[in-house]
Design a protein around this motif. Structure first.
Motif, short mmCIF file in Angstrom:
data_model
loop_
_atom_site.label_atom_id
_atom_site.label_comp_id
_atom_site.label_asym_id
_atom_site.label_seq_id
_atom_site.Cartn_x
_atom_site.Cartn_y
_atom_site.Cartn_z
N PHE A 245 0.83 -1.21 0.00
CA PHE A 245 0.00 0.00 0.00
C PHE A 245 0.87 1.26 0.00
O PHE A 245 0.53 2.25 -0.65
CB PHE A 245 -0.94 -0.01 1.20
CG PHE A 245 -2.05 -1.01 1.10
CD1 PHE A 245 -3.03 -0.89 0.12
CD2 PHE A 245 -2.12 -2.08 1.98
CE1 PHE A 245 -4.06 -1.82 0.02
CE2 PHE A 245 -3.14 -3.02 1.88
CZ PHE A 245 -4.11 -2.89 0.90
N THR A 246 1.99 1.21 0.72
CA THR A 246 2.89 2.37 0.75
C THR A 246 3.44 2.66 -0.64
O THR A 246 3.53 3.82 -1.06
CB THR A 246 4.05 2.11 1.73
OG1 THR A 246 3.51 1.89 3.03
CG2 THR A 246 4.99 3.29 1.78
N LYS A 247 3.81 1.61 -1.38
CA LYS A 247 4.32 1.79 -2.75
C LYS A 247 3.24 2.32 -3.68
O LYS A 247 3.53 3.10 -4.59
CB LYS A 247 4.87 0.47 -3.28
CG LYS A 247 6.14 -0.01 -2.58
CD LYS A 247 6.57 -1.35 -3.14
CE LYS A 247 7.81 -1.87 -2.41
NZ LYS A 247 8.21 -3.23 -2.91
N ALA A 248 2.00 1.87 -3.48
CA ALA A 248 0.92 2.26 -4.39
C ALA A 248 0.43 3.68 -4.13
O ALA A 248 0.08 4.40 -5.06
CB ALA A 248 -0.26 1.28 -4.24
N ILE B 23 -0.22 10.88 0.87
CA ILE B 23 -1.21 10.11 1.63
C ILE B 23 -0.49 9.07 2.48
O ILE B 23 0.23 8.21 1.95
CB ILE B 23 -2.23 9.43 0.71
CG1 ILE B 23 -3.00 10.47 -0.09
CG2 ILE B 23 -3.21 8.57 1.52
CD1 ILE B 23 -4.03 9.89 -1.04
N ASP B 24 -0.67 9.13 3.78
CA ASP B 24 -0.05 8.18 4.70
C ASP B 24 -0.83 6.87 4.70
O ASP B 24 -2.07 6.87 4.67
CB ASP B 24 -0.01 8.77 6.11
CG ASP B 24 0.65 7.83 7.10
OD1 ASP B 24 1.87 7.62 6.98
OD2 ASP B 24 -0.06 7.31 7.97
N VAL B 25 -0.12 5.75 4.72
CA VAL B 25 -0.78 4.44 4.67
C VAL B 25 -1.69 4.23 5.87
O VAL B 25 -2.75 3.59 5.76
CB VAL B 25 0.26 3.31 4.54
CG1 VAL B 25 1.12 3.22 5.80
CG2 VAL B 25 -0.41 1.97 4.25
N LYS B 26 -1.31 4.77 7.04
CA LYS B 26 -2.15 4.62 8.23
C LYS B 26 -3.47 5.37 8.06
O LYS B 26 -4.53 4.89 8.47
CB LYS B 26 -1.40 5.10 9.46
CG LYS B 26 -0.23 4.22 9.86
CD LYS B 26 0.43 4.72 11.14
CE LYS B 26 1.59 3.80 11.54
NZ LYS B 26 2.25 4.29 12.79
N LEU C 206 -8.52 -2.52 -2.95
CA LEU C 206 -7.88 -1.49 -2.15
C LEU C 206 -6.58 -1.00 -2.79
O LEU C 206 -6.26 0.19 -2.75
CB LEU C 206 -7.60 -2.01 -0.74
CG LEU C 206 -8.85 -2.22 0.13
CD1 LEU C 206 -8.47 -2.91 1.44
CD2 LEU C 206 -9.55 -0.90 0.41
N LEU C 207 -5.82 -1.91 -3.42
CA LEU C 207 -4.59 -1.51 -4.09
C LEU C 207 -4.91 -0.63 -5.31
O LEU C 207 -4.19 0.34 -5.59
CB LEU C 207 -3.79 -2.74 -4.53
CG LEU C 207 -2.97 -3.42 -3.44
CD1 LEU C 207 -2.36 -4.72 -3.96
CD2 LEU C 207 -1.87 -2.50 -2.93
N THR C 208 -5.99 -0.95 -6.02
CA THR C 208 -6.41 -0.13 -7.16
C THR C 208 -6.78 1.26 -6.68
O THR C 208 -6.39 2.27 -7.28
CB THR C 208 -7.60 -0.77 -7.90
OG1 THR C 208 -7.24 -2.09 -8.33
CG2 THR C 208 -8.01 0.05 -9.10
N CYS C 209 -7.52 1.33 -5.59
CA CYS C 209 -7.90 2.61 -5.00
C CYS C 209 -6.66 3.40 -4.59
O CYS C 209 -6.56 4.61 -4.84
CB CYS C 209 -8.80 2.36 -3.79
SG CYS C 209 -9.49 3.85 -3.04
N ALA C 210 -5.69 2.72 -3.99
CA ALA C 210 -4.46 3.37 -3.54
C ALA C 210 -3.64 3.90 -4.70
O ALA C 210 -3.04 4.98 -4.62
CB ALA C 210 -3.63 2.40 -2.69
N ILE D 126 -7.55 -3.91 -13.71
CA ILE D 126 -6.09 -3.90 -13.84
C ILE D 126 -5.64 -2.48 -14.16
O ILE D 126 -6.12 -1.86 -15.10
CB ILE D 126 -5.62 -4.85 -14.96
CG1 ILE D 126 -6.16 -6.27 -14.70
CG2 ILE D 126 -4.11 -4.85 -15.06
CD1 ILE D 126 -5.62 -6.92 -13.46
N VAL D 127 -4.72 -1.96 -13.37
CA VAL D 127 -4.22 -0.60 -13.55
C VAL D 127 -2.79 -0.66 -14.09
O VAL D 127 -1.98 -1.44 -13.63
CB VAL D 127 -4.23 0.18 -12.22
CG1 VAL D 127 -3.75 1.61 -12.44
CG2 VAL D 127 -5.62 0.18 -11.64
#
Length: 334
Positions: free
Chosen positions: A65-68, A73-76, A101-105, A278-279
């Protein structure tokens, strides 16, 4: 016994490894057996425990999530917004929830109900960008100075004359001093934007009839919900928001769009159609993407042995043979 729900799979995953005391306490508080029909009800009653449990599982992928996520935007902060929606997603499979969630991120949107939503479609979690999410990405393009999206109600003062020069072609004066009842129902949705160059885009105006035609022709999610009798698509539950979002989406035909905004449109359409979101898939990775989608479908399928017998085996794709330097020399001597 097959593990078909997010709660069951997360429980199994977390019990295989040492877990913090808080997580173990949450697991102990959840009934060991729940009938599928009772799962959603029990999960709502145990909302805090289930949300904390699933959030614990998602935090294992904090690095992804941090990479995405973009740097601002902080992952927390992202995961804390996710937590509020988790009790309603317990029937989703873990792989689909993580992918949504990864797509959203990747788009830098927070699933807070305003910018984006993670919605359950059967056992699949789907990323749905909302109108404010589209506005956010328009601003990020650097070409758009301001975006205006609104609803005209029956008692509002407004005029629309497409042949007149901007900004005289469109005006809207909402009667904010009136109550919602006195303002009357919404009759039109509109969207336009001012560019950083000072130019104004064309005004997109949609009537209720236009919105219903878009819904009936293009929304697979609406058709699925209607046919199943669930009537739980956003077109059923939040018609006005989808109406305004449709007006905003039509701006892509008259406003210069960034690559990120085009990708958001495609992800939105794929989610509505029930396809993999798929992004950033370059053309050279299309074969890998196809294999990934097939593998994803198998992973999401039921774990029952009877289903396993009907699944075809994945085949390795043949790669073009590479000739060595020695082989090329021999061929040139012939």
């Amino acid at each position: 016994m097959s593990l078909t729900t997010l709660r069951d799979r997360v429980r199994a995953a977390t019990t295989e490894k040492p877990a913090p005391d808080a997580t173990m306490d949450a697991l102990a508080a959840i009934p060991q057996q729940s009938a599928p029909d009772q799962l959603h009800t029990s999960a709502q009653a145990e909302g805090d425990d289930v949300a904390d449990l699933v959030l614990n599982w998602l935090e294992q992928y904090g690095g992804d999530f941090t990479k995405a996520l973009p740097s601002h935007i902080d992952v927390k902060a992202f995961l804390s917004a996710v937590r509020a929606a988790l009790p309603g997603l317990v029937r989703c499979t873990p792989a689909s929830l993580r992918q949504a969630l990864l797509t959203c991120a990747r788009f830098g949107l927070i699933p807070d109900g305003r910018h984006a939503v993670i919605k359950r479609e059967g056992k699949t979690a789907v990323f749905v960008p909302m109108a404010q999410g589209y506005v956010e990405l328009m601003y990020r393009s650097g070409r758009v100075g301001s975006v205006h999206v609104g609803m005209i109600h029956e008692s509002d003062e407004w005029s629309y004359e497409p042949s007149a020069p901007a900004p005289l072609d469109f005006t809207h004066k909402p009667r904010v001093e009136l109550s919602k009842t006195d303002r009357g129902p919404a009759i039109l949705a509109y969207a336009f934007c001012w560019m950083t160059s000072g130019a104004r885009s064309q005004v997109i105006v949609l009537s209720r009839e236009d919105a219903e035609a878009i819904r009936d022709e293009y929304s697979s999610a609406y058709q699925r919900a209607k046919e199943s009798g669930a009537n739980d698509s956003f077109w059923h539950t939040d018609f006005d928001k989808m109406w305004a979002k449709s007006a905003l989406r039509r701006l892509h035909k008259v406003v210069p769009m960034s690559a990120e905004l085009v990708a958001l449109l495609k992800a939105d359409e794929a989610g509505d159609a029930g396809q993999a979101q798929i992004v950033h898939a370059p053309a050279s990775e299309v074969p890998l993407q196809e294999d990934a989608e097939v593998a994803h479908a198998f992973a999401e399928a039921s774990q029952d042995p009877q289903d396993a017998r009907t699944r075809p085996l994945l085949r390795k794709r043949s790669q073009p043979r590479r000739t060595t330097r020695l082989q090329r020399r021999k061929a040139s001597r012939r």
